[in-house]
Every structure is written in C-alpha cells, then in structure tokens.
Write an enzyme that holds these catalytic residues in place. Structure first.
Site, short mmCIF file in Angstrom:
data_model
loop_
_atom_site.label_atom_id
_atom_site.label_comp_id
_atom_site.label_asym_id
_atom_site.label_seq_id
_atom_site.Cartn_x
_atom_site.Cartn_y
_atom_site.Cartn_z
N CYS A 69 0.81 3.36 2.99
CA CYS A 69 1.49 2.73 4.15
C CYS A 69 3.00 2.94 4.03
CB CYS A 69 1.18 1.24 4.22
SG CYS A 69 -0.56 0.88 4.34
N CYS A 103 0.84 -1.20 0.00
CA CYS A 103 0.00 0.00 0.00
C CYS A 103 0.88 1.26 0.00
CB CYS A 103 -0.88 -0.06 1.25
SG CYS A 103 -1.51 1.51 1.82
#
Ligand code: FAD
Length: 740
Positions: A76, A73
């Site tokens: 992230c 991600c």
C-alpha cells in the site's frame, strides 16, 4: 484486520514463524510512530472513515472508487503515489510535482529501510491470489514510475473535473476505529479496490476489482467502464453521456449557429480518448464534447477525417473545422479545448451555470477591451510595472528596513540590478540604488530615503522607473485579478533564466558561487515582504521541502517552474482564477508541444525541452517593449513593420500608493530628461542612449545642450574676433593718417 492479512498469507503460514509474525503485528499495531498515514488532507483523494463512509457512499450523486488499505502494508505504501497520481489525473491536473513524487518515493525508501520486516510481510500479502500476479513494482518499473508518473499534487484540489461523475476515496483499515467497518465491507487483503455505483439507495459493499494490472491508465479506463455500466436510473447526476453519437446526430449540427462550441472526437471503438476528454471537460461551460466512432463513414467523409482519434470543432457562429493539435493525445485535445475563448471552468459547485464570459467587456467595473498581446511573449511593461509596485507600494508599507529585512532588500536589489535585462534608465536606477546601499554603513534605513532614490529626487539624469501600472501579459479580465503577483512570478522566472545564461553577471557580489542565489532571494522576499502572507507560507513550505536539492542554475530554472505549476494546480478553479486566463499546467501544448509527451497513456513532461523552452521564453530576446510607457507616457511600439506594432488603447491604472510616494514619483517624472531617446529601446541593454563620462550619465538632451552651447560660444567668439579686428583696423587708419 492485520490478523486477517497475515492469516491470508500462505507463504507466511508455510514458514511457521509465528513468533516473528506476532512480534511484527505487535510492533506495527501498537507503535504509533511506525504506523504512518499514507494520505493526508492535502492529497487529492477523499479520506473516508467509519464515521463517514456509509453516509458518503449511500445515495451519492457520483460513483466512487475506494481503496481500502492498511497504512502498515508495504505494497500500500508503494502504491500510494500511483493512487494519488490517479486522483490528480482525473481531477484535470497535470504534472505539477514530479519533485513531490521524488520526495514521496524518498519517504517510501526511508520507510523501507526502517521497516524492512513490515515490507517483507506485505510482499507476501500482496502476492495473494486475490491480486493474481506479482504486484510489487520491479526496480526497473519503479524507476520508470518515478520518471513517468506526473500527477501528484500535494495540496487539496478544487478542480472538479471527473469528480462530479466519479470520486476517489481511501479508507485506512489499520486505524483502530475502522476495524469494524472494514470487517463489514469484508476486506481481507490490502489494498482492495471497490467500486460503488452512484445513487445506490442502500448500503452496499461494492464491487471488487480483481485485476492484476493496477497501473494508472488501466484503473482510469476501468473507471470509465464502470461509469458506463450505470443505467439511466443510477447515472451520476452531472456525468455527461459517454456513448458515441451517430452520424445522424452529428451531421445536422454542422453549419448551425449555437451559443456554445461543440467538439466531436472521432475515434476507434477501443479508444478511451473521447470519453476521457468528455470527462476532462465536464466541468467547463461554453463547450460540449461528443464522441463518434470511426465506423461512421458518412460522418468521417463529410468531415474529411481519415486518421483517428481526431477532433472536429463546431464554432458558435456556425463555422467548423478540424482541430489541429500537435499530438493526437487526450491531454492535447483537452487543453486545447479548455483554452478556447469563452470556454471556462464553472466556479460554482452548486451546479448553477455561471454567466458566460465571451469576448468583449472585461466584467464589472471595466469597460475596456483587453490590450492585444501574445502569450508567447514576455512584456517589459509587466516587469517594470511589477518593479514599480514592489518598490513604491509593497515595500513602502515598511517605514524602516533593518536586520533580516534590510539584508533581504539588499540581496534583492543586488540580484535585480545585476540580472534585470531592462531599459538602461531602469538598470541605472537599480545600480545606483545598489551602490548607495552597499556604501551605506547604516544598520537601519528609513524607507523614505530609498523612495527618494527610486523617485530620483536628486535628479540624476538617465535614471527613471515609470510610476504607471501597465499590465499587458499580466492584464486581468477585471480589476483585482492577475497584475502584480503575475508580474512577480514573471520577474523571478526572468531572473532565474538570466542567472543561467549569464553566469558572470553576479561576479563580485558574493552571490556568484551560489546557483540558488535568485531562488533564495525570492524566497526571502516572499516571506518578508510579499503582501499575501498565506502565499508566503505555502511557498516557504515548498522551499523547505525541495530547495536544498537544487544544485545548478539550470535546476533553479526548473525548480521555479515546477513550484509555479504546483501553485497553479492548487489554485485552479478557485476564486482567484481569472476565467479568461485559467490556471493550467504551463507551458500548454500550443506554446510548447515538444515539452509534452505521453507514456503508457499518462502525460509526462520532457524536462530537457521544458528547460530549453523556459530559457527561450524568459530570455531577454523574447521580452517585448510593446505597450511600455516611455517617459512621456506614450505607449511604445515595436519596430516598424513588426506585426506587433498595431495601434493600441493604453489604459492607465493609477496605483493606490501612499501619497508621498506618488508625490515623489511625479517629481521623478518631471526630472526625467531621457525623452524620446528612450522610446522604443526595448528590452536590450545594448541600446544605450546618451553617454557615460566620469561615472555620470549624460542623456541625449544633455549632449544636445552641450553642442548648442558650444556652437553658441564659437559663434560668439567669432563675432568678437571680427568686431575687434574691424575696430583695430579703424584705429590703425585713424592713428596712422598723416596730419593734414
Ligand atoms: C511566490 C508566489 C506564491 C503565491 N501563492 C499563492 C497562494 O498560495 N494562493 C493564492 O491564492 N495566490 C498565490 N499567488 C498568486 C498566484 O500564484 C497568481 O500569481 C495570481 O493568482 C495571478 O495568476 P495569473 O493567472 O496571472 O498567473 P500566474 O500564476 O501569476 O502566472 C503568471 C504567468 O507566468 C506564466 N506561467 C504560469 N505557470 C508557469 C510556470 N509553471 N512556469 C513558468 N511560467 C509560468 C504564464 O505566462 C502566466 O501568465 C502566489 C504568487 C506568488 C508570486
């Protein structure tokens, strides 16, 4: 889990690029080289997995803040430095690795370039309603982040500051074996932050943080709020009370004797400083921190406090005073309190309190008081003791030097001979050693030969390095702590500063064009010779990662400072820490207040000011000759009238040196003829006793002998002259007398 995210991305659904989605999912799920782990064992976070998460969270003695993330991600990835910074921040560490942040940012950048479709997908994910507004940092914000976020330590910590109240964990939902557990926790988007209360008896999916602001300061304050939401029943075992005390609780303590300090932070109701300082100090003993609100009029009037936040300190002996810090910030309060004499970190994690270490005995095996010293000074005694240990003990374990080792030794001697701002006698020894090494065509040198020179067996006058260990700024509270490694750091800081302030010093050595000359020499020395191999390994890792980025002598000074702080951060709270001299991020605010700043509630270094400070602190003018051995082993005093020149109790610690080297050293001592001429010369090269003639050094004793001999010969010649004159007169009288 990946499917969940993609399904949850409305923008992607709208676009309908199903084929594109599937190919991206395929690429990131099944290409292990692209799925990088964002957190490693070296980061200050706890890495949870499906196998450990439940048993960790259920009935835990601490609360938890866990980030469920996905390593593919984009958001992230972008967010991981902040998360690590947060974890480092609440573990009591400060900026030890701005460079490391840059490295990580660099890695993120690299991933962005190579995985741009992935970041695209995740930007959509991140803007999902669960997060509210846009969460990807704007370019400006990101730039600020790189400069601002200070706390990112690349090694696991053993500092246990907030950890005994609330811990920070991560769980990677992109790992195949975590798929099911993430489903069980109901994780739909990444990253998802969940709080878990302490002492929860059964499995609980936690409470999601849904706010849009994920800045470090906000999350840290949320952690405090979350802790305060605990009840008496589930309160984390070691967490101190965070509620404010009333005047009625505090006023009776004033003037009372106690076995520890009490610090009272008086602050406004919306301030977090008090609670953060309480948590910063929770793993320290010898001190209790309490908070009180500015609305407690009787208290503020009694203590004479009218600006907030302020701190008031009650001493164990019953005295009390307002605590004066340069800036009324969390970090300034916390570091001041941590450095109080008698306050030290609890080393034991078992919760068993350790023996308090107050003033007086230096611990087992030593009965002497610490020598007086100022932490704002560098001591020549440490530098000379370090050189002595390095040359006569550490290197003396090598029978011969050849190849890389010999090259390293030659470079070391070159750097130190040209840059060491020491006594003339020591500099002369180093210069002579250098001349000798340069003139030798040998590819292999027995170390005994070097020792002979270091010990001056040839009895060259004016050349001497004491064979005594005399630690002053590097003295430990007991034998085995500090000492040599401390002096080695100090020596190299001094050398980097010398290289920056005397650019011509390395002229004609082949090193003059190289701004990293000192650091490269240090790196090679540490790898080849430093007795602590593990330390060498870590240092080498740091050098490989960031030394190439050093482009100027000023950057070299700062690089060593950053790396040293990184090591301090890693070692704080470990067995090698001297409780009297806790490892902190240096320089502390009391040494250099202008080096510290706070931006958005986060501590930041002002590196320009740090550079200025380092140049002043490690500059030749700040090196004190106090406690230094003269040739006759009498401790030197500083200039008469200086506040430093107090009587001192010198401790002589003999080195465990190989017999031969000590023998040689004693020999060198005898041959030394500098005597009092050297005493008190201090750190400055300009003070040169004696005269140099035809490349030979003549000490003051040599010169005095010459004058005495000269005077004797004059008197002798005069006596002879008068004797012969009188005799010749007699002869004349005798032979010229008329015969009677
Ligand atoms: C290159 C090197 C690597 C090491 N690696 C390890 C290791 O991996 N593991 C281990 O257990 N020990 C390691 N050590 C030893 C450890 O770093 C300390 O030197 C030792 O524990 C003694 O600590 P100390 O309290 O005297 O302070 P030290 O860390 O030795 O510092 C000495 C002095 O330097 C000043 N100082 C502190 N921080 C800074 C800074 N950032 N910049 C400038 N000056 C500063 C302070 O005045 C301090 O008193 C290493 C030593 C060296 C020289």
């Amino acid at each position: 889990m990946a499917t969940l995210c993609v399904d949850g991305c409305p923008s992607l659904r709208k676009t309908g690029f199903l084929l594109f989605k599937t190919s991206i999912i395929f690429v990131f799920l099944f290409n292990p080289t692209l799925t990088t782990r964002l957190y490693s064992e070296e980061d200050p976070v706890v890495i949870l997995t499906s196998a450990t998460v439940k048993q960790t969270l259920v009935n835990s003695s601490t609360a938890w803040l866990v980030q469920f993330y996905s390593s593919w991600c984009g958001h992230c990835i972008q967010y991981s430095p902040t998360w690590k910074a947060l974890a480092g921040d609440v573990k009591g560490a400060l900026d030890a690795a701005a460079e490391r942040i840059r490295e990580l940012e660099h890695q993120v950048q690299k991933q962005k370039i190579s995985h741009s479709p992935q970041l695209q997908v995740n930007r959509f994910c991140a803007s999902d309603e669960d997060f509210g507004q846009e969460t990807t940092p704007s370019p400006n914000r990101k730039l600020q982040f790189i400069q601002v976020h200070p706390v990112l330590l690349p090694f696991s910590f053993r500092i246990e500051d907030w950890e005994h109240a609330i811990r920070i964990g991560v769980l990677d939902c992109a790992q195949e074996n975590n798929f099911d557990i993430c489903k069980e926790f109901g994780i739909h988007f990444y990253p998802t932050f969940r709080y878990f209360k302490a002492r929860g008896p059964t499995f609980d999916v936690g409470k999601t943080y849904r706010g849009a602001d994920r800045e470090l300061q906000t999350v840290r304050q949320l952690m405090v709020n979350f802790l305060q939401n605990h009840t008496r029943q589930d309160w984390p075992v070691s967490c101190p009370p965070l509620e404010p005390y009333s005047s009625a609780d505090i006023l009776p303590l004033i003037g009372q004797k106690s076995n520890q300090y009490t610090a009272v932070i008086v602050e406004n109701e919306d301030s977090y400083v008090g609670r953060e300082v309480i948590l910063d100090l929770m793993m320290y003993q010898g001190l209790t921190v309490k908070r009180a609100l500015s609305s407690e009029r009787s208290l503020t009037e009694k203590l004479g406090i009218n600006s907030f936040p302020s701190a008031y300190l009650l001493h164990p002996n019953g005295t009390h005073a307002i605590l004066h810090v340069q800036k009324r910030l969390r970090f300034f309060f916390s570091s001041f309190l941590k450095l109080l004499l008698g306050v030290h970190r609890k080393l034991s994690t078992s919760g068993a309190p350790q023996e308090p270490l107050l003033e007086g005995p230096r611990g087992p095996g030593t009965a002497e008081a610490l020598k007086d010293f100022e932490k704002s000074k560098v001591y020549m005694a440490d530098l000379e003791s370090g050189l002595h240990y390095l040359l006569r003990v550490e290197l003396a374990t090598h029978q011969t030097l050849e190849g890389e080792e010999l090259k390293t030794f030659k470079d070391f001697v070159t750097v130190v001979a040209k840059l060491f701002p020491g006594r003339q006698s020591v500099v002369k020894l180093l210069e002579t050693l250098l001349e000798w090494l340069v003139s030798l065509p040998l590819e292999k040198i027995p170390f005994d030969a070097i020792l002979d020179l270091v010990n001056n067996r040839m009895r060259i006058s004016g050349m001497f390095l004491s064979d005594q260990l005399q630690w002053v700024g590097c003295q430990g509270s007991r034998v085995g702590l500090r000492g040599y490694p401390c002096s080695l750091w100090t020596l190299f800081h001094v050398l980097t500063v010398q290289a920056a302030s005397r650019p011509d010093a390395l002229a004609n050595t082949g090193l003059e064009e190289n701004p990293k000359a000192v650091l490269q020499t240090m790196r090679k020395y540490i790898v080849n010779f430093f007795g602590c191999q593990e330390c060498g390994k870590h240092f080498e890792e740091m050098a490989v990662a960031s030394l190439p980025q050093v482009k100027s002598v000023d950057q070299a000074v700062l690089w060593l400072w950053r790396k040293h702080n990184q090591v301090n951060g890693r070692l704080a709270g470990t067995m090698s820490e001297d409780p009297h001299f806790p490892k902190t991020q240096w320089p502390s605010p009391d040494l250099c207040p202008i080096c510290h700043e706070e931006q958005d509630g986060i501590h930041v270094w002002n590196e320009d000011k740090v550079l200025m400070f380092l140049k002043q602190h490690y500059g030749a003018a700040n090196i004190s000759p106090k406690h230094m051995y003269s040739s006759w082993h009498e401790p030197n005093q500083e200039a008469v009238g200086s506040p430093d020149s107090m009587p001192i109790k010198a401790t002589q610690v003999k080195t465990v040196a190989p017999e031969s080297s000590l023998l040689h050293a004693n020999h060198a001592k005898q041959s030394d003829v500098e005597g009092a001429g050297q005493a008190g010369t201090g750190a400055h090269r300009e003070t040169r006793p004696g005269v140099s003639f035809l490349g030979l050094g003549f000490s003051s004793v040599d010169m005095s002998l010459c004058v005495v001999l000269y005077a004797f010969s004059c008197v002798f010649l005069m006596v002879m002259f008068f004797f012969f004159r009188v005799r010749s007169k007699r002869w004349k009288i005798r032979y010229n007398r008329p015969y009677v």
